[in-house]
Design a protein around this motif. Structure first.
Motif, PDB file in Angstrom:
ATOM      1  N   ALA A 136       0.822  -1.210   0.000  1.00  0.00           N
ATOM      2  CA  ALA A 136       0.000   0.000   0.000  1.00  0.00           C
ATOM      3  C   ALA A 136       0.857   1.263   0.000  1.00  0.00           C
ATOM      4  O   ALA A 136       0.417   2.314  -0.460  1.00  0.00           O
ATOM      5  CB  ALA A 136      -0.921   0.000   1.210  1.00  0.00           C
ATOM      6  N   LYS A 137       2.090   1.132   0.510  1.00  0.00           N
ATOM      7  CA  LYS A 137       2.970   2.294   0.599  1.00  0.00           C
ATOM      8  C   LYS A 137       4.405   1.811   0.545  1.00  0.00           C
ATOM      9  O   LYS A 137       4.754   0.806   1.175  1.00  0.00           O
ATOM     10  CB  LYS A 137       2.706   3.026   1.918  1.00  0.00           C
ATOM     11  N   ASP A 138       5.236   2.511  -0.214  1.00  0.00           N
ATOM     12  CA  ASP A 138       6.671   2.222  -0.240  1.00  0.00           C
ATOM     13  C   ASP A 138       7.386   3.502  -0.648  1.00  0.00           C
ATOM     14  O   ASP A 138       7.454   3.834  -1.829  1.00  0.00           O
ATOM     15  CB  ASP A 138       7.001   1.083  -1.206  1.00  0.00           C
ATOM     16  N   ASP A 139       7.893   4.223   0.344  1.00  0.00           N
ATOM     17  CA  ASP A 139       8.565   5.499   0.081  1.00  0.00           C
ATOM     18  C   ASP A 139       9.889   5.321  -0.649  1.00  0.00           C
ATOM     19  O   ASP A 139      10.336   6.223  -1.348  1.00  0.00           O
ATOM     20  CB  ASP A 139       8.806   6.248   1.397  1.00  0.00           C
ATOM     21  N   GLU A 140      10.523   4.144  -0.498  1.00  0.00           N
ATOM     22  CA  GLU A 140      11.811   3.915  -1.140  1.00  0.00           C
ATOM     23  C   GLU A 140      11.672   3.511  -2.606  1.00  0.00           C
ATOM     24  O   GLU A 140      12.533   3.808  -3.421  1.00  0.00           O
ATOM     25  CB  GLU A 140      12.599   2.837  -0.380  1.00  0.00           C
ATOM     26  N   ASP A 141      10.611   2.777  -2.965  1.00  0.00           N
ATOM     27  CA  ASP A 141      10.420   2.305  -4.329  1.00  0.00           C
ATOM     28  C   ASP A 141       8.937   2.338  -4.689  1.00  0.00           C
ATOM     29  O   ASP A 141       8.215   1.358  -4.480  1.00  0.00           O
ATOM     30  CB  ASP A 141      10.974   0.891  -4.482  1.00  0.00           C
ATOM     31  N   PRO A 142       8.468   3.437  -5.265  1.00  0.00           N
ATOM     32  CA  PRO A 142       7.053   3.552  -5.624  1.00  0.00           C
ATOM     33  C   PRO A 142       6.587   2.496  -6.639  1.00  0.00           C
ATOM     34  O   PRO A 142       5.393   2.233  -6.742  1.00  0.00           O
ATOM     35  CB  PRO A 142       6.945   4.953  -6.232  1.00  0.00           C
ATOM     36  N   ASP A 143       7.523   1.861  -7.365  1.00  0.00           N
ATOM     37  CA  ASP A 143       7.152   0.809  -8.319  1.00  0.00           C
ATOM     38  C   ASP A 143       6.708  -0.470  -7.629  1.00  0.00           C
ATOM     39  O   ASP A 143       6.265  -1.407  -8.283  1.00  0.00           O
ATOM     40  CB  ASP A 143       8.322   0.511  -9.265  1.00  0.00           C
ATOM     41  N   GLU A 144       6.836  -0.512  -6.299  1.00  0.00           N
ATOM     42  CA  GLU A 144       6.377  -1.664  -5.524  1.00  0.00           C
ATOM     43  C   GLU A 144       4.892  -1.547  -5.166  1.00  0.00           C
ATOM     44  O   GLU A 144       4.278  -2.530  -4.759  1.00  0.00           O
ATOM     45  CB  GLU A 144       7.177  -1.786  -4.221  1.00  0.00           C
ATOM     46  N   ILE A 145       4.326  -0.359  -5.283  1.00  0.00           N
ATOM     47  CA  ILE A 145       2.948  -0.133  -4.838  1.00  0.00           C
ATOM     48  C   ILE A 145       1.974  -0.840  -5.775  1.00  0.00           C
ATOM     49  O   ILE A 145       2.015  -0.677  -6.987  1.00  0.00           O
ATOM     50  CB  ILE A 145       2.644   1.377  -4.744  1.00  0.00           C
ATOM     51  N   GLY A 146       1.105  -1.637  -5.176  1.00  0.00           N
ATOM     52  CA  GLY A 146       0.122  -2.430  -5.917  1.00  0.00           C
ATOM     53  C   GLY A 146       0.154  -3.857  -5.410  1.00  0.00           C
ATOM     54  O   GLY A 146       0.777  -4.172  -4.395  1.00  0.00           O
TER      55      GLY A 146
END
Length: 193
Positions: A136-146
């Motif tokens: 739901a959230k990943d400040d280090e790698d936004p490509d992980e969101i989903g």
């Protein structure tokens, strides 16, 4: 009697102070919680997955996966087609299989993951199990969101909800069980539907 009462009061104070300190420390570290509240992200993804399945929309379902998952899952289009073939009718109910979602947060890195099992009943007669792992959230790698991982099967499979389970996959139980499925049997173009 006074001495016993004093010891009890001191014990309660010490235990209370320990619990307060534990709660303060856990706010600064990673934590896994059994969440008695439905996180809004969990509901959002579950509802979108079910809508995509009800509408037999492969593109909508694929778009819910994280960018990294879409790039890492082998034969993703085939697996989604297989899932849509397995999914009969429209959803009648989608209920938690394991109480509530498990939420894992790493507040230092700004990461929040949600893992949930569901029992999905359709008006087509299917009763299946669905597992979703959502970042739901990943400040280090936004490509992980989903969605990072999804499983859909008539049988529940045990997945340990810890860091050993991290990764990308879409696992769909073959609707024809052990029978060979030719890709042309499950994959159609829009014009053929």
């Amino acid at each position: 009697m006074k001495k016993i009462l004093t010891i009890i009061i001191i014990s309660v104070i010490v235990l209370s102070a320990g619990l307060i300190a534990k709660n303060i420390v856990s706010d600064f570290k990673s934590e896994v919680t059994k969440n008695d509240n439905q996180p809004p992200e969990e509901k959002e993804y579950k509802d979108k997955v079910i809508a995509a399945l009800d509408n037999q929309n492969a593109d909508e379902l694929k778009a819910l996966f994280s960018k990294n998952a879409r790039e890492s899952i082998e034969d993703m289009d085939f697996k989604i087609a297989l899932l849509l073939k397995r999914y009969k009718g429209k959803s009648k109910s989608v209920k938690y299989d394991r109480n509530f979602p498990v939420v894992t947060e790493d507040k230092e890195k700004g990461i929040k993951r949600i893992e949930t099992y569901y029992v999905v009943k359709t008006d087509g007669g299917n009763i299946d199990f669905m597992y979703l792992q959502v970042v739901a959230k990943d400040d280090e790698d936004p490509d992980e969101i989903g969605i990072s991982s999804m499983m859909y099967s008539p049988e529940i499979w045990q997945i340990t909800m810890d860091d050993s389970n991290r990764g990308y996959y879409l696992w769909v139980d073959n609707p024809f069980w052990a029978d060979f499925v030719h890709p042309d049997d499950v994959m159609t173009t829009e014009s053929e539907k």
